[in-house]
Design a protein around this motif. Structure first.
Motif, PDB file in Angstrom:
ATOM      1  N   ALA A  71      17.798 -12.559  -6.824  1.00  0.00           N
ATOM      2  CA  ALA A  71      18.040 -13.507  -7.917  1.00  0.00           C
ATOM      3  C   ALA A  71      18.716 -14.782  -7.408  1.00  0.00           C
ATOM      4  O   ALA A  71      18.915 -15.725  -8.181  1.00  0.00           O
ATOM      5  CB  ALA A  71      18.906 -12.856  -8.996  1.00  0.00           C
ATOM      6  N   MET A  72      19.068 -14.823  -6.124  1.00  0.00           N
ATOM      7  CA  MET A  72      19.778 -15.969  -5.562  1.00  0.00           C
ATOM      8  C   MET A  72      18.825 -16.939  -4.881  1.00  0.00           C
ATOM      9  O   MET A  72      17.803 -16.542  -4.322  1.00  0.00           O
ATOM     10  CB  MET A  72      20.798 -15.499  -4.514  1.00  0.00           C
ATOM     11  N   SER A  73      19.183 -18.231  -4.896  1.00  0.00           N
ATOM     12  CA  SER A  73      18.472 -19.226  -4.097  1.00  0.00           C
ATOM     13  C   SER A  73      18.909 -19.070  -2.636  1.00  0.00           C
ATOM     14  O   SER A  73      19.833 -18.314  -2.327  1.00  0.00           O
ATOM     15  CB  SER A  73      18.800 -20.636  -4.584  1.00  0.00           C
ATOM     16  N   ILE A  74      18.254 -19.795  -1.725  1.00  0.00           N
ATOM     17  CA  ILE A  74      18.584 -19.669  -0.300  1.00  0.00           C
ATOM     18  C   ILE A  74      20.038 -20.044  -0.044  1.00  0.00           C
ATOM     19  O   ILE A  74      20.758 -19.338   0.663  1.00  0.00           O
ATOM     20  CB  ILE A  74      17.655 -20.545   0.561  1.00  0.00           C
ATOM     21  N   ASP A  75      20.494 -21.161  -0.614  1.00  0.00           N
ATOM     22  CA  ASP A  75      21.868 -21.582  -0.355  1.00  0.00           C
ATOM     23  C   ASP A  75      22.872 -20.615  -0.975  1.00  0.00           C
ATOM     24  O   ASP A  75      23.953 -20.393  -0.429  1.00  0.00           O
ATOM     25  CB  ASP A  75      22.103 -23.018  -0.834  1.00  0.00           C
ATOM     26  N   GLU A  76      22.522 -20.001  -2.093  1.00  0.00           N
ATOM     27  CA  GLU A  76      23.408 -19.001  -2.693  1.00  0.00           C
ATOM     28  C   GLU A  76      23.509 -17.768  -1.802  1.00  0.00           C
ATOM     29  O   GLU A  76      24.580 -17.168  -1.671  1.00  0.00           O
ATOM     30  CB  GLU A  76      22.903 -18.612  -4.077  1.00  0.00           C
ATOM     31  N   ARG A  77      22.407 -17.383  -1.182  1.00  0.00           N
ATOM     32  CA  ARG A  77      22.427 -16.241  -0.263  1.00  0.00           C
ATOM     33  C   ARG A  77      23.315 -16.544   0.944  1.00  0.00           C
ATOM     34  O   ARG A  77      24.064 -15.682   1.417  1.00  0.00           O
ATOM     35  CB  ARG A  77      21.005 -15.899   0.191  1.00  0.00           C
ATOM     36  N   SER A  78      23.211 -17.773   1.427  1.00  0.00           N
ATOM     37  CA  SER A  78      24.042 -18.176   2.550  1.00  0.00           C
ATOM     38  C   SER A  78      25.520 -18.161   2.181  1.00  0.00           C
ATOM     39  O   SER A  78      26.353 -17.631   2.923  1.00  0.00           O
ATOM     40  CB  SER A  78      23.632 -19.583   3.017  1.00  0.00           C
ATOM     41  N   ARG A  79      25.855 -18.713   1.018  1.00  0.00           N
ATOM     42  CA  ARG A  79      27.256 -18.744   0.597  1.00  0.00           C
ATOM     43  C   ARG A  79      27.788 -17.341   0.292  1.00  0.00           C
ATOM     44  O   ARG A  79      28.985 -17.083   0.421  1.00  0.00           O
ATOM     45  CB  ARG A  79      27.421 -19.648  -0.628  1.00  0.00           C
ATOM     46  N   ALA A  80      26.891 -16.427  -0.089  1.00  0.00           N
ATOM     47  CA  ALA A  80      27.312 -15.046  -0.376  1.00  0.00           C
ATOM     48  C   ALA A  80      27.648 -14.277   0.893  1.00  0.00           C
ATOM     49  O   ALA A  80      28.300 -13.230   0.834  1.00  0.00           O
ATOM     50  CB  ALA A  80      26.218 -14.320  -1.152  1.00  0.00           C
ATOM     51  N   GLY A  81      27.204 -14.797   2.059  1.00  0.00           N
ATOM     52  CA  GLY A  81      27.569 -14.149   3.317  1.00  0.00           C
ATOM     53  C   GLY A  81      26.414 -13.772   4.216  1.00  0.00           C
ATOM     54  O   GLY A  81      26.620 -13.131   5.250  1.00  0.00           O
ATOM     55  N   LEU A  82      25.180 -14.175   3.881  1.00  0.00           N
ATOM     56  CA  LEU A  82      24.026 -13.883   4.728  1.00  0.00           C
ATOM     57  C   LEU A  82      23.774 -15.036   5.697  1.00  0.00           C
ATOM     58  O   LEU A  82      23.974 -16.202   5.359  1.00  0.00           O
ATOM     59  CB  LEU A  82      22.780 -13.648   3.883  1.00  0.00           C
ATOM     60  N   PHE A  83      23.298 -14.703   6.885  1.00  0.00           N
ATOM     61  CA  PHE A  83      22.981 -15.725   7.886  1.00  0.00           C
ATOM     62  C   PHE A  83      21.770 -15.276   8.686  1.00  0.00           C
ATOM     63  O   PHE A  83      21.671 -14.112   9.069  1.00  0.00           O
ATOM     64  CB  PHE A  83      24.158 -15.940   8.841  1.00  0.00           C
ATOM     65  N   LEU A  84      20.867 -16.216   8.939  1.00  0.00           N
ATOM     66  CA  LEU A  84      19.690 -15.939   9.753  1.00  0.00           C
ATOM     67  C   LEU A  84      19.654 -16.894  10.939  1.00  0.00           C
ATOM     68  O   LEU A  84      19.563 -18.110  10.762  1.00  0.00           O
ATOM     69  CB  LEU A  84      18.408 -16.090   8.935  1.00  0.00           C
ATOM     70  N   ALA A  85      19.753 -16.348  12.151  1.00  0.00           N
ATOM     71  CA  ALA A  85      19.534 -17.112  13.372  1.00  0.00           C
ATOM     72  C   ALA A  85      18.051 -17.026  13.676  1.00  0.00           C
ATOM     73  O   ALA A  85      17.524 -15.956  13.967  1.00  0.00           O
ATOM     74  CB  ALA A  85      20.362 -16.542  14.527  1.00  0.00           C
ATOM     75  N   MET A  86      17.379 -18.172  13.582  1.00  0.00           N
ATOM     76  CA  MET A  86      15.919 -18.173  13.588  1.00  0.00           C
ATOM     77  C   MET A  86      15.311 -18.165  14.985  1.00  0.00           C
ATOM     78  O   MET A  86      15.877 -18.681  15.941  1.00  0.00           O
ATOM     79  CB  MET A  86      15.408 -19.372  12.786  1.00  0.00           C
ATOM     80  N   GLY A 264      14.253 -24.363   6.760  1.00  0.00           N
ATOM     81  CA  GLY A 264      14.795 -25.703   6.664  1.00  0.00           C
ATOM     82  C   GLY A 264      16.238 -25.716   7.116  1.00  0.00           C
ATOM     83  O   GLY A 264      16.579 -26.266   8.139  1.00  0.00           O
ATOM     84  N   SER A 265      17.109 -25.051   6.353  1.00  0.00           N
ATOM     85  CA  SER A 265      18.526 -25.016   6.673  1.00  0.00           C
ATOM     86  C   SER A 265      19.235 -24.056   5.761  1.00  0.00           C
ATOM     87  O   SER A 265      18.973 -24.014   4.572  1.00  0.00           O
ATOM     88  CB  SER A 265      19.134 -26.415   6.524  1.00  0.00           C
ATOM     89  N   CYS A 266      20.155 -23.289   6.306  1.00  0.00           N
ATOM     90  CA  CYS A 266      20.972 -22.415   5.471  1.00  0.00           C
ATOM     91  C   CYS A 266      22.016 -23.209   4.706  1.00  0.00           C
ATOM     92  O   CYS A 266      22.738 -22.672   3.885  1.00  0.00           O
ATOM     93  CB  CYS A 266      21.651 -21.342   6.327  1.00  0.00           C
ATOM     94  N   ALA A 267      22.120 -24.516   5.012  1.00  0.00           N
ATOM     95  CA  ALA A 267      23.052 -25.364   4.272  1.00  0.00           C
ATOM     96  C   ALA A 267      22.305 -26.234   3.285  1.00  0.00           C
ATOM     97  O   ALA A 267      22.802 -27.245   2.810  1.00  0.00           O
ATOM     98  CB  ALA A 267      23.833 -26.250   5.231  1.00  0.00           C
ATOM     99  N   ALA A 268      21.066 -25.863   2.970  1.00  0.00           N
ATOM    100  CA  ALA A 268      20.262 -26.665   2.053  1.00  0.00           C
ATOM    101  C   ALA A 268      20.420 -26.169   0.624  1.00  0.00           C
ATOM    102  O   ALA A 268      20.587 -24.991   0.371  1.00  0.00           O
ATOM    103  CB  ALA A 268      18.792 -26.597   2.449  1.00  0.00           C
ATOM    104  N   SER A 269      20.359 -27.101  -0.287  1.00  0.00           N
ATOM    105  CA  SER A 269      20.392 -26.721  -1.702  1.00  0.00           C
ATOM    106  C   SER A 269      19.022 -26.283  -2.119  1.00  0.00           C
ATOM    107  O   SER A 269      18.051 -26.364  -1.363  1.00  0.00           O
ATOM    108  CB  SER A 269      20.825 -27.932  -2.541  1.00  0.00           C
ATOM    109  N   SER A 270      18.883 -25.807  -3.354  1.00  0.00           N
ATOM    110  CA  SER A 270      17.592 -25.333  -3.827  1.00  0.00           C
ATOM    111  C   SER A 270      16.585 -26.472  -3.904  1.00  0.00           C
ATOM    112  O   SER A 270      15.394 -26.255  -3.992  1.00  0.00           O
ATOM    113  CB  SER A 270      17.758 -24.702  -5.220  1.00  0.00           C
TER     114      SER A 270
END
Length: 275
Positions: A71-86, A264-270
């Motif tokens: 239910a979260m956008s990408i930036d919400e997932r990042s702020r919740a504590g998820l990180f992907l090293a691509m 794109g970026s884990c610091a990107a907004s929706s």
């Protein structure tokens, strides 16, 4: 203690089903090795967890500490504590590493991180990864070698301090010395921050340095066998042929047309802009 729970996950891309019922639980202080032949869904799993728009979840759940990740956008997932090293880090011309990382860090905080504290922490992290001192002022990944891009992903991870991190072949393109530097940095962070890790790699050497607590083999979109570090050694010495025979599986022919994915970026907004 963080917990990422994946339940009966089915994922498709352009109408083709890639994942066919994957279930996993990753907790703080655990290192999960995710192995399998190319084209069997490893990167698809990580992309689906992080929210790549081309991957459609048709069934199942992803929960982070009980919260519905889907239910979260990408930036919400990042702020919740998820990180992907691509596996293929994106180049972002015109945006410096320092601006990018400070924006990403501040997006996680109620008040902005003091500039002096940010500079001090970034300089230490760059030194730990043995990267050039001018990294902070270079445009994000632009003109970087393959190894520099991979190490820069770890710089981001250490500064953003996720609770669950996913490393997608972060070791590819690294020479022996750089491999040790990256592995040592990952292990150091995992020990000092209770980080939970999912690591995709084809090389036992990287796993030897990380010492995974769990191992999973993904074939034909399903996890067919699980174990601990000894499973990594068995795959390295015997390959996957014994799995095909034991579980009566057919090898997947890898789709060579599939392009590397980018979030794109884990610091990107929706809306796709830097926050």
């Amino acid at each position: 203690m963080a917990e990422l729970k994946i339940e009966n996950l089915h994922v498709e891309i352009e109408g083709k089903e890639i994942l066919k019922g994957v279930s996993l639980v990753i907790k703080s202080n655990e290192i999960h090795a995710l192995m399998g032949p190319n084209g069997n869904g490893k990167s698809t799993l990580l992309a689906a967890i992080m929210g790549h728009p081309k991957y459609t979840v048709t069934e199942g759940k992803i929960l982070l500490d009980g919260q519905d990740v889907l239910a979260m956008s990408i930036d919400e997932r990042s702020r919740a504590g998820l990180f992907l090293a691509m596996q293929y880090p994106q180049e972002v011309p015109g945006v410096t590493n320092s601006d990018f990382l400070r924006a990403a860090i501040n997006a996680r905080r109620e008040s902005p991180m003091p500039l002096f504290s940010f500079i001090k922490e970034m300089e230490k992290t760059i030194k730990d990864l043995e990267m050039k001192p001018d990294l902070a002022h270079r445009f994000l990944n632009e003109g970087f070698s393959g190894g520099e891009k991979k190490r820069n992903e770890i710089v981001q991870m250490k500064l953003l301090k996720p609770s669950i991190a996913m490393l997608d072949e972060i070791d590819s393109g690294l020479d022996v010395d750089a491999l040790k530097i990256v592995a040592n940095s990952v292990v150091d962070m995992q020990k000092n921050t209770d980080l939970g890790l999912i690591v995709v790699s084809h090389y036992e050497r990287f796993y030897q340095l990380l010492k995974p607590t769990h191992a999973h083999v993904l074939v034909n979109g399903k996890i067919v066998i699980e174990g601990a570090e000894e499973l990594v050694t068995k795959i390295d010495t015997e390959g996957y042929d014994w799995l095909y025979k034991e579980f009566d599986l057919q090898p997947v022919v890898e789709d060579k047309k599939q392009m590397p994915f980018s979030l794109g970026s884990c610091a990107a907004s929706s809306k796709g802009k830097l926050v």
